[in-house]
Design an enzyme around this catalytic site. Structure first.
Site, PDB file in Angstrom:
ATOM      1  N   GLU A  39      34.019  36.428 -15.847  1.00 52.26           N
ATOM      2  CA  GLU A  39      34.131  37.320 -14.691  1.00 52.26           C
ATOM      3  C   GLU A  39      33.629  36.584 -13.456  1.00 52.26           C
ATOM      4  O   GLU A  39      32.569  35.965 -13.490  1.00 52.26           O
ATOM      5  CB  GLU A  39      33.292  38.568 -14.939  1.00 52.26           C
ATOM      6  CG  GLU A  39      33.267  39.541 -13.794  1.00 52.26           C
ATOM      7  CD  GLU A  39      32.361  40.740 -14.054  1.00 52.26           C
ATOM      8  OE1 GLU A  39      32.219  41.550 -13.128  1.00 52.26           O
ATOM      9  OE2 GLU A  39      31.794  40.869 -15.163  1.00 52.26           O
ATOM     10  N   HIS A  58      33.198  36.718  -9.030  1.00 53.17           N
ATOM     11  CA  HIS A  58      33.230  37.438  -7.751  1.00 53.17           C
ATOM     12  C   HIS A  58      32.758  36.512  -6.652  1.00 53.17           C
ATOM     13  O   HIS A  58      31.806  35.748  -6.842  1.00 53.17           O
ATOM     14  CB  HIS A  58      32.332  38.680  -7.789  1.00 53.17           C
ATOM     15  CG  HIS A  58      32.725  39.639  -8.854  1.00 53.17           C
ATOM     16  ND1 HIS A  58      33.803  40.483  -8.720  1.00 53.17           N
ATOM     17  CD2 HIS A  58      32.208  39.862 -10.084  1.00 53.17           C
ATOM     18  CE1 HIS A  58      33.923  41.198  -9.825  1.00 53.17           C
ATOM     19  NE2 HIS A  58      32.978  40.827 -10.673  1.00 53.17           N
ATOM     20  N   PRO A  76      43.206  42.728  -6.747  1.00 55.14           N
ATOM     21  CA  PRO A  76      43.652  43.351  -5.509  1.00 55.14           C
ATOM     22  C   PRO A  76      42.910  42.864  -4.271  1.00 55.14           C
ATOM     23  O   PRO A  76      41.699  42.631  -4.306  1.00 55.14           O
ATOM     24  CB  PRO A  76      43.404  44.843  -5.740  1.00 55.14           C
ATOM     25  CG  PRO A  76      42.366  44.896  -6.804  1.00 55.14           C
ATOM     26  CD  PRO A  76      42.611  43.697  -7.663  1.00 55.14           C
ATOM     27  N   ASN A  77      43.684  42.718  -3.219  1.00 53.79           N
ATOM     28  CA  ASN A  77      43.225  42.364  -1.875  1.00 53.79           C
ATOM     29  C   ASN A  77      42.779  40.922  -1.724  1.00 53.79           C
ATOM     30  O   ASN A  77      42.481  40.485  -0.610  1.00 53.79           O
ATOM     31  CB  ASN A  77      42.118  43.317  -1.402  1.00 53.79           C
ATOM     32  CG  ASN A  77      42.585  44.747  -1.402  1.00 53.79           C
ATOM     33  OD1 ASN A  77      43.636  45.055  -0.846  1.00 53.79           O
ATOM     34  ND2 ASN A  77      41.847  45.625  -2.051  1.00 53.79           N
ATOM     35  N   ALA A 128      38.178  45.014  -7.019  1.00 58.37           N
ATOM     36  CA  ALA A 128      37.677  46.379  -7.175  1.00 58.37           C
ATOM     37  C   ALA A 128      37.937  46.960  -8.559  1.00 58.37           C
ATOM     38  O   ALA A 128      37.234  47.881  -8.989  1.00 58.37           O
ATOM     39  CB  ALA A 128      38.287  47.280  -6.104  1.00 58.37           C
ATOM     40  N   TYR A 139      33.376  37.893   2.607  1.00 59.29           N
ATOM     41  CA  TYR A 139      34.118  37.016   1.703  1.00 59.29           C
ATOM     42  C   TYR A 139      34.329  35.607   2.243  1.00 59.29           C
ATOM     43  O   TYR A 139      34.860  34.754   1.534  1.00 59.29           O
ATOM     44  CB  TYR A 139      35.467  37.648   1.352  1.00 59.29           C
ATOM     45  CG  TYR A 139      35.306  38.994   0.689  1.00 59.29           C
ATOM     46  CD1 TYR A 139      34.825  39.091  -0.606  1.00 59.29           C
ATOM     47  CD2 TYR A 139      35.604  40.170   1.370  1.00 59.29           C
ATOM     48  CE1 TYR A 139      34.652  40.318  -1.213  1.00 59.29           C
ATOM     49  CE2 TYR A 139      35.436  41.410   0.773  1.00 59.29           C
ATOM     50  CZ  TYR A 139      34.952  41.481  -0.525  1.00 59.29           C
ATOM     51  OH  TYR A 139      34.780  42.704  -1.122  1.00 59.29           O
ATOM     52  N   ASN A 184      38.866  37.212 -11.449  1.00 62.89           N
ATOM     53  CA  ASN A 184      38.280  37.913 -10.310  1.00 62.89           C
ATOM     54  C   ASN A 184      39.084  39.194 -10.185  1.00 62.89           C
ATOM     55  O   ASN A 184      40.151  39.217  -9.575  1.00 62.89           O
ATOM     56  CB  ASN A 184      38.357  37.076  -9.032  1.00 62.89           C
ATOM     57  CG  ASN A 184      37.666  37.753  -7.861  1.00 62.89           C
ATOM     58  OD1 ASN A 184      37.425  38.955  -7.880  1.00 62.89           O
ATOM     59  ND2 ASN A 184      37.363  36.979  -6.843  1.00 62.89           N
ATOM     60  N   ARG A 219      25.217  44.483  -3.346  1.00 60.42           N
ATOM     61  CA  ARG A 219      26.111  45.277  -2.489  1.00 60.42           C
ATOM     62  C   ARG A 219      25.950  46.765  -2.789  1.00 60.42           C
ATOM     63  O   ARG A 219      24.995  47.180  -3.423  1.00 60.42           O
ATOM     64  CB  ARG A 219      27.551  44.804  -2.678  1.00 60.42           C
ATOM     65  CG  ARG A 219      27.701  43.356  -2.178  1.00 60.42           C
ATOM     66  CD  ARG A 219      29.091  42.888  -2.041  1.00 60.42           C
ATOM     67  NE  ARG A 219      29.849  43.721  -1.108  1.00 60.42           N
ATOM     68  CZ  ARG A 219      31.169  43.734  -1.064  1.00 60.42           C
ATOM     69  NH1 ARG A 219      31.874  42.977  -1.885  1.00 60.42           N
ATOM     70  NH2 ARG A 219      31.810  44.498  -0.203  1.00 60.42           N
ATOM     71  N   ARG A 254      40.305  39.061   5.582  1.00 60.41           N
ATOM     72  CA  ARG A 254      39.689  40.305   5.136  1.00 60.41           C
ATOM     73  C   ARG A 254      38.175  40.144   5.103  1.00 60.41           C
ATOM     74  O   ARG A 254      37.650  39.325   4.352  1.00 60.41           O
ATOM     75  CB  ARG A 254      40.194  40.662   3.738  1.00 60.41           C
ATOM     76  CG  ARG A 254      39.499  41.859   3.142  1.00 60.41           C
ATOM     77  CD  ARG A 254      39.905  42.060   1.686  1.00 60.41           C
ATOM     78  NE  ARG A 254      39.122  43.139   1.119  1.00 60.41           N
ATOM     79  CZ  ARG A 254      38.579  43.103  -0.090  1.00 60.41           C
ATOM     80  NH1 ARG A 254      38.749  42.053  -0.864  1.00 60.41           N
ATOM     81  NH2 ARG A 254      37.879  44.114  -0.523  1.00 60.41           N
TER      82      ARG A 254
END
Length: 148
Positions: free
Chosen positions: A99, A101, A11-12, A78, A24, A75, A108, A19
């Protein structure tokens, strides 16, 4: 015969480049796909690049990956921090999953430091921005070994 991998984005990530560029970066998802295609050529991989904002669709894509791909780079955005269903899907497909990111989730907010999916992935790459994708592809190539 070459290895085939699925690069699945959650998502996103379709909003990359606009964004939160301070988190990012300015790179778009299309830029990242182009990086991945170049890296796939260098590694002798075939690659399919996908993105969805829907958890169920991600799960369906993971299920469909079984028997189709040799590995998955994920990726999950969230959903990394919330989805037991995604964790269960990864553990069910019997494929190596890395995984990934863009940001360093461990530096974070506290809630982002928990990853349900890391428990069922072969490894995690985070914090290198778009450069993490070619790193993950090289890691997958090393893990899978020579396809011949």
């Amino acid at each position: 015969m070459t290895h085939s991998i699925l690069i699945l984005n959650g998502p996103n990530l379709n909003l990359l480049g606009t964004r939160q560029p301070e988190v990012y970066g300015p790179t778009t998802l299309q830029d990242i796909e182009n990086l991945c295609v170049t890296q796939a050529d260098a590694l002798g991989f075939t690659v399919v690049f996908a993105q969805t904002n829907h958890e169920g669709e991600m799960i369906d894509m993971l299920h469909a990956a079984r028997g189709t791909y040799d590995g998955v780079i994920l990726n999950a955005g969230a959903y990394t921090h919330t989805s037991i269903a995604l964790m269960d899907a990864i553990s069910s497909i019997m494929l190596p999953v890395i995984e990934l990111h863009l940001s360093n989730i461990h530096a974070r907010e506290e809630f982002r430091q928990t990853s349900y999916i890391s428990k069922v992935c072969i490894g995690q790459i985070c914090g290198f921005g778009a450069a993490g994708y070619p790193l993950a592809m090289q890691a997958m190539a090393d893990y899978l070994g020579d396809p011949l």
